[in-house]
Design an enzyme around this catalytic site. Structure first.
Site, PDB file in Angstrom:
ATOM      1  N   ARG A  16       0.852  -1.258   0.047  1.00 13.63           N
ATOM      2  CA  ARG A  16       0.000  -0.086   0.001  1.00 13.63           C
ATOM      3  C   ARG A  16       0.898   1.534  -0.135  1.00 13.63           C
ATOM      4  O   ARG A  16       0.306   2.203  -0.169  1.00 13.63           O
ATOM      5  CB  ARG A  16      -1.032  -0.074   1.454  1.00 13.63           C
ATOM      6  CG  ARG A  16      -2.202  -0.789   0.856  1.00 13.63           C
ATOM      7  CD  ARG A  16      -3.050  -0.949   2.253  1.00 13.63           C
ATOM      8  NE  ARG A  16      -2.437  -1.808   3.116  1.00 13.63           N
ATOM      9  CZ  ARG A  16      -2.887  -2.056   4.296  1.00 13.63           C
ATOM     10  NH1 ARG A  16      -3.800  -0.947   4.936  1.00 13.63           N
ATOM     11  NH2 ARG A  16      -2.312  -2.668   5.260  1.00 13.63           N
ATOM     12  N   LYS A  23       9.320  -0.994   2.761  1.00 12.35           N
ATOM     13  CA  LYS A  23       8.574  -0.054   3.790  1.00 12.35           C
ATOM     14  C   LYS A  23       9.211   0.044   4.768  1.00 12.35           C
ATOM     15  O   LYS A  23       9.290   1.268   5.348  1.00 12.35           O
ATOM     16  CB  LYS A  23       7.033  -1.091   4.217  1.00 12.35           C
ATOM     17  CG  LYS A  23       6.192  -0.193   5.194  1.00 12.35           C
ATOM     18  CD  LYS A  23       4.957  -0.716   5.383  1.00 12.35           C
ATOM     19  CE  LYS A  23       5.071  -1.825   5.943  1.00 12.35           C
ATOM     20  NZ  LYS A  23       3.665  -2.339   6.150  1.00 12.35           N
ATOM     21  N   GLN A  81      13.359 -14.373   4.960  1.00  9.24           N
ATOM     22  CA  GLN A  81      12.293 -15.263   4.931  1.00  9.24           C
ATOM     23  C   GLN A  81      11.720 -15.234   3.522  1.00  9.24           C
ATOM     24  O   GLN A  81      11.157 -14.181   3.125  1.00  9.24           O
ATOM     25  CB  GLN A  81      11.075 -14.549   5.904  1.00  9.24           C
ATOM     26  CG  GLN A  81       9.884 -15.303   5.966  1.00  9.24           C
ATOM     27  CD  GLN A  81       8.600 -14.593   6.508  1.00  9.24           C
ATOM     28  OE1 GLN A  81       8.829 -13.354   6.395  1.00  9.24           O
ATOM     29  NE2 GLN A  81       7.684 -15.298   6.835  1.00  9.24           N
ATOM     30  N   GLY A  86       3.545 -15.544   6.682  1.00  9.20           N
ATOM     31  CA  GLY A  86       2.997 -15.202   7.755  1.00  9.20           C
ATOM     32  C   GLY A  86       3.929 -14.836   8.902  1.00  9.20           C
ATOM     33  O   GLY A  86       5.091 -15.091   9.008  1.00  9.20           O
ATOM     34  N   GLY A 109       8.927  -4.149  11.978  1.00  4.55           N
ATOM     35  CA  GLY A 109       9.695  -3.038  11.703  1.00  4.55           C
ATOM     36  C   GLY A 109       8.952  -2.095  11.000  1.00  4.55           C
ATOM     37  O   GLY A 109       9.579  -1.090  10.720  1.00  4.55           O
ATOM     38  N   GLY A 145      -6.020  -8.363  15.676  1.00  3.10           N
ATOM     39  CA  GLY A 145      -6.206  -9.479  16.265  1.00  3.10           C
ATOM     40  C   GLY A 145      -7.115  -9.005  17.638  1.00  3.10           C
ATOM     41  O   GLY A 145      -6.367  -8.224  18.315  1.00  3.10           O
ATOM     42  N   ALA A 398      26.179  45.714  -1.670  1.00  2.00           N
ATOM     43  CA  ALA A 398      25.148  44.967  -2.529  1.00  2.00           C
ATOM     44  C   ALA A 398      25.597  44.563  -3.693  1.00  2.00           C
ATOM     45  O   ALA A 398      26.437  45.299  -4.269  1.00  2.00           O
ATOM     46  CB  ALA A 398      24.059  46.093  -2.413  1.00  2.00           C
ATOM     47  N   ASN A 404      35.654  32.769  -6.482  1.00  2.00           N
ATOM     48  CA  ASN A 404      36.458  32.032  -5.386  1.00  2.00           C
ATOM     49  C   ASN A 404      36.807  30.693  -6.374  1.00  2.00           C
ATOM     50  O   ASN A 404      37.931  29.932  -6.080  1.00  2.00           O
ATOM     51  CB  ASN A 404      35.774  31.262  -4.264  1.00  2.00           C
ATOM     52  CG  ASN A 404      34.496  30.770  -4.667  1.00  2.00           C
ATOM     53  OD1 ASN A 404      33.828  31.033  -5.325  1.00  2.00           O
ATOM     54  ND2 ASN A 404      34.272  29.983  -3.661  1.00  2.00           N
TER      55      ASN A 404
HETATM   56  C1  UD1 Z   1      -0.599  -8.897  13.131  1.00  2.00           C
HETATM   57  C2  UD1 Z   1      -1.212  -9.904  14.176  1.00  2.00           C
HETATM   58  C3  UD1 Z   1      -2.495  -9.127  14.532  1.00  2.00           C
HETATM   59  C4  UD1 Z   1      -2.218  -7.807  15.309  1.00  2.00           C
HETATM   60  C5  UD1 Z   1      -1.433  -7.003  14.147  1.00  2.00           C
HETATM   61  C6  UD1 Z   1      -1.008  -5.729  15.111  1.00  2.00           C
HETATM   62  C7  UD1 Z   1      -0.759 -12.006  13.524  1.00  2.00           C
HETATM   63  C8  UD1 Z   1      -1.247 -13.412  12.724  1.00  2.00           C
HETATM   64  N1  UD1 Z   1      -1.557 -11.150  13.500  1.00  2.00           N
HETATM   65  O1  UD1 Z   1      -1.597  -8.854  12.060  1.00  2.00           O
HETATM   66  O2  UD1 Z   1      -3.040 -10.179  15.597  1.00  2.00           O
HETATM   67  O3  UD1 Z   1      -3.361  -7.233  15.879  1.00  2.00           O
HETATM   68  O4  UD1 Z   1      -0.269  -7.507  13.580  1.00  2.00           O
HETATM   69  O5  UD1 Z   1      -0.467  -4.649  13.903  1.00  2.00           O
HETATM   70  O6  UD1 Z   1       0.395 -12.016  13.780  1.00  2.00           O
HETATM   71  N2  UD1 Z   1       5.784  -9.957   8.311  1.00  2.00           N
HETATM   72  C9  UD1 Z   1       6.803 -10.673   7.923  1.00  2.00           C
HETATM   73  N3  UD1 Z   1       6.658 -11.979   7.266  1.00  2.00           N
HETATM   74  C10 UD1 Z   1       5.300 -12.443   6.857  1.00  2.00           C
HETATM   75  C11 UD1 Z   1       4.291 -11.519   7.218  1.00  2.00           C
HETATM   76  C12 UD1 Z   1       4.569 -10.510   7.895  1.00  2.00           C
HETATM   77  O7  UD1 Z   1       7.966 -10.501   8.134  1.00  2.00           O
HETATM   78  O8  UD1 Z   1       5.264 -13.284   6.245  1.00  2.00           O
HETATM   79  C13 UD1 Z   1       6.039  -8.687   9.059  1.00  2.00           C
HETATM   80  C14 UD1 Z   1       5.284  -7.619   8.341  1.00  2.00           C
HETATM   81  O9  UD1 Z   1       6.500  -6.843   7.520  1.00  2.00           O
HETATM   82  C15 UD1 Z   1       5.012  -6.511   9.431  1.00  2.00           C
HETATM   83  C16 UD1 Z   1       4.791  -7.579  10.443  1.00  2.00           C
HETATM   84  O10 UD1 Z   1       5.199  -9.102  10.396  1.00  2.00           O
HETATM   85  O11 UD1 Z   1       6.164  -5.844   9.950  1.00  2.00           O
HETATM   86  C17 UD1 Z   1       3.225  -7.798  10.911  1.00  2.00           C
HETATM   87  O12 UD1 Z   1       2.562  -8.353   9.673  1.00  2.00           O
HETATM   88  P1  UD1 Z   1       1.201  -8.027   9.197  1.00  2.00           P
HETATM   89  O13 UD1 Z   1       0.786  -8.758   7.634  1.00  2.00           O
HETATM   90  O14 UD1 Z   1       1.082  -6.337   9.038  1.00  2.00           O
HETATM   91  O15 UD1 Z   1       0.246  -8.516  10.323  1.00  2.00           O
HETATM   92  P2  UD1 Z   1      -1.203  -8.151  10.470  1.00  2.00           P
HETATM   93  O16 UD1 Z   1      -2.178  -8.853   9.548  1.00  2.00           O
HETATM   94  O17 UD1 Z   1      -1.044  -6.667  10.744  1.00  2.00           O
END
Ligand code: UD1
Ligand code: MG
Length: 476
Positions: A16, A23, A81, A86, A109, A145, A398, A404
């Site tokens: 986004r 990001k 990763q 996830g 991050g 969550g 002025a 230089n």
């Molecule tokens: C997550 C939480 C949610 C919480 C929310 C708070 C889980 C399953 N859910 O959801 O309960 O309320 O954060 O903001 O954890 N990332 C990775 N690798 C991945 C996926 C994500 O490094 O495969 C990193 C993203 O870059 C980010 C962070 O993990 O910095 C959170 O990931 P994001 O996808 O934003 O999780 P949410 O769906 O917001």
């Protein structure tokens, strides 16, 4: 206390943001988001920080090479990763790098403004035994969550929005994405995460149900301050957090006595070119008008007044000096110094190595670079001073400039005390104007002018009497 190891999830794409820049490298107050998070590791005296990278991994890893601007020593490691399956899968990648004897703190991050005290309280709540969740109550909890609690208030689990029932969606206590847990427990749970959920992802949040099932205590540290857990997903959210952060900085300055005309129109940033931290050090009775941007380290002495819409980077401005509106001061690495009671601007430009003595006046459209102006020297209008040494009380007319640069090398101009440089002069360096000398307006000076002499170098004025101007021919 167990040693603290921090896992920072930073592999996500940040679709986004619609940006080529990963990001976590987008900047807030001039500092990459990830750097804000890494600074927490320094404040918490962590043993190590493991950054999980994926999208733009090379760039993200390179950006961390400079360590943390907050100082502090910890071991910085990276785990890749690929693909991103996830948050649980992300932390799984860190498992081989985690020692079993520590407490693990999981951070994101893209959540830059969590305060060290908050995280410290969370780690204390874990206490080497419990799974501790940072939660926040949000009137509008959409997207997060939800924290599920039993009738007696004990935490039962976390349900993601996409997996939640209508009743669960009504819960306003949400998980921040930040937790602390003993490593030995986490390492046992990680291999057992599944991806049987609405998104087909490995959720880190599943460890909560595992803890409950095993009778491991689950505690929460709950805050009301949404800014501390807010993530950056879009330019609008980045701008919103930037304002929240700047408002905090402005409040702290006002509490220290600085008078800001409007705290909503104030900015202090890191210097992105050098990584120098944004730091504004103010003595008593400093006044700052609206729209000013401070970058890097800036010191303002007692009673300094900064007019509206000035940009000031890496500079020391001594007591009583006044900087009028729309002035641009950028010391870069060499710095700029403005002496006591000096007047600068409006529309002045001070560049690296500009050193102004007491009571110096620099007026509109005057540029000063790598030059020392001794006490009381004045350059009030439309002038350039580069690589110059200017004596006390010199009046620099002025439109006058130092030439230089000869196309290959820079040369110095030396102007002795009490010299008077007329308007529209070119001083071709290297050249010396003696003490008390005068340079006639419009002169191009390429030879030294002796002390107290008048130097004039321009065509003599002549008159042709009765001069007839050309007349328009009559139409045929
Ligand atoms: C997550 C939480 C949610 C919480 C929310 C708070 C889980 C399953 N859910 O959801 O309960 O309320 O954060 O903001 O954890 N990332 C990775 N690798 C991945 C996926 C994500 O490094 O495969 C990193 C993203 O870059 C980010 C962070 O993990 O910095 C959170 O990931 P994001 O996808 O934003 O999780 P949410 O769906 O917001
Ligand atoms: Mg998120």
């Amino acid at each position: 206390m167990n040693p603290l190891d921090i896992v920072i999830m930073a592999a996500g794409k940040g679709t986004r943001m619609k940006s080529r820049i990963p990001k976590v490298l987008q900047r807030l107050a001039g500092r990459p988001l990830l750097q804000h998070v890494l600074d927490q590791a320094a404040h918490l005296s962590a043993r190590s920080a493991i950054v999980i990278t994926g999208h733009g991994a090379m760039e993200v890893e390179a950006a961390c090479a400079g360590g943390t601007s907050a100082g502090g020593q910890f071991d910085l490691k990276f785990a890749r990763q690929e693909p991103q399956l996830g948050t649980g899968h992300a932390v799984q990648q860190a498992a081989p790098l985690l020692a079993g004897d520590g407490t693990v703190l999981v951070l994101s991050g893209d959540v830059p403004l969590t305060q060290a005290d908050t995280v410290r309280a969370l780690v204390a709540a874990s206490g080497g035994q419990a799974l501790a969740l940072l939660t926040v109550r949000l009137p509008e909890p959409r997207g997060y969550g939800r924290i599920l609690r039993a009738a007696d208030g004990r935490v039962q689990g976390i349900v993601e929005e996409k997996d939640a029932s209508d009743a669960q969606r009504a819960i306003t206590e949400v998980y921040s994405g930040i937790l602390a847990v003993p490593a030995r427990l986490l390492l046992a749970w990680l291999p057992r995460l599944s991806n049987q959920n609405a998104q087909g992802e490995y959720y880190l949040t599943e460890v909560v149900a595992m803890a409950v099932a095993e009778g491991v205590p689950v505690t929460t540290h709950t805050i009301d301050d949404a800014v501390q857990v807010a993530g950056v997903n879009s330019p609008a959210q980045l701008a919103e957090l930037e304002r929240a952060h700047q408002a905090r900085t402005a409040t702290a300055l006002m509490e220290a006595g600085v008078r800001l005309a409007d705290p909503a129109r104030f900015d202090l940033r890191d210097d992105a070119r050098s990584g120098v931290r944004g730091e504004l050090v103010c003595a008593a009775d400093v006044e700052i008008d609206v729209g000013c941007v401070f970058t890097g380290r800036v010191e303002l002495g007692e009673g300094v007044r900064i007019g509206a819409y000035c940009c000031i980077a890496n500079a020391r401005i001594a007591a009583g000096a006044v900087v009028h509106p729309f002035t641009h001061i950028d010391g870069e690495a060499a710095g700029v110094q403005v002496g006591e009671g000096a007047l600068v601007g409006p529309f002045a430009r001070l560049r690296p190595g500009a050193q102004l003595g007491r009571g110096v006046h620099i007026g509109n459209f005057v540029e000063v670079k790598n030059s020392q102006l001794a006490d009381g020297a004045k350059a009030n209008h439309l002038a350039y001073l580069g690589d110059a040494t200017v004596g006390e009380r010199v009046n620099y007319g002025a439109g006058s400039i130092t030439a230089n640069y000869d196309g290959a090398n820079k040369h110095r101009t030396v102007i002795g005390p009490d010299a008077h440089i007329g308007s529209n002069c070119v001083l071709v360096a290297p050249v010396t104007i003696g003490a008390g000398a005068t340079v006639g307006g419009g002169s191009t000076i390429s030879k030294d002018v002796p002390p107290a002499a008048l130097g004039v170098a321009r065509g003599r004025q002549t008159h042709i009497e009765g001069w007839k101007r050309p007349a328009k021919r009559a139409a045929p």
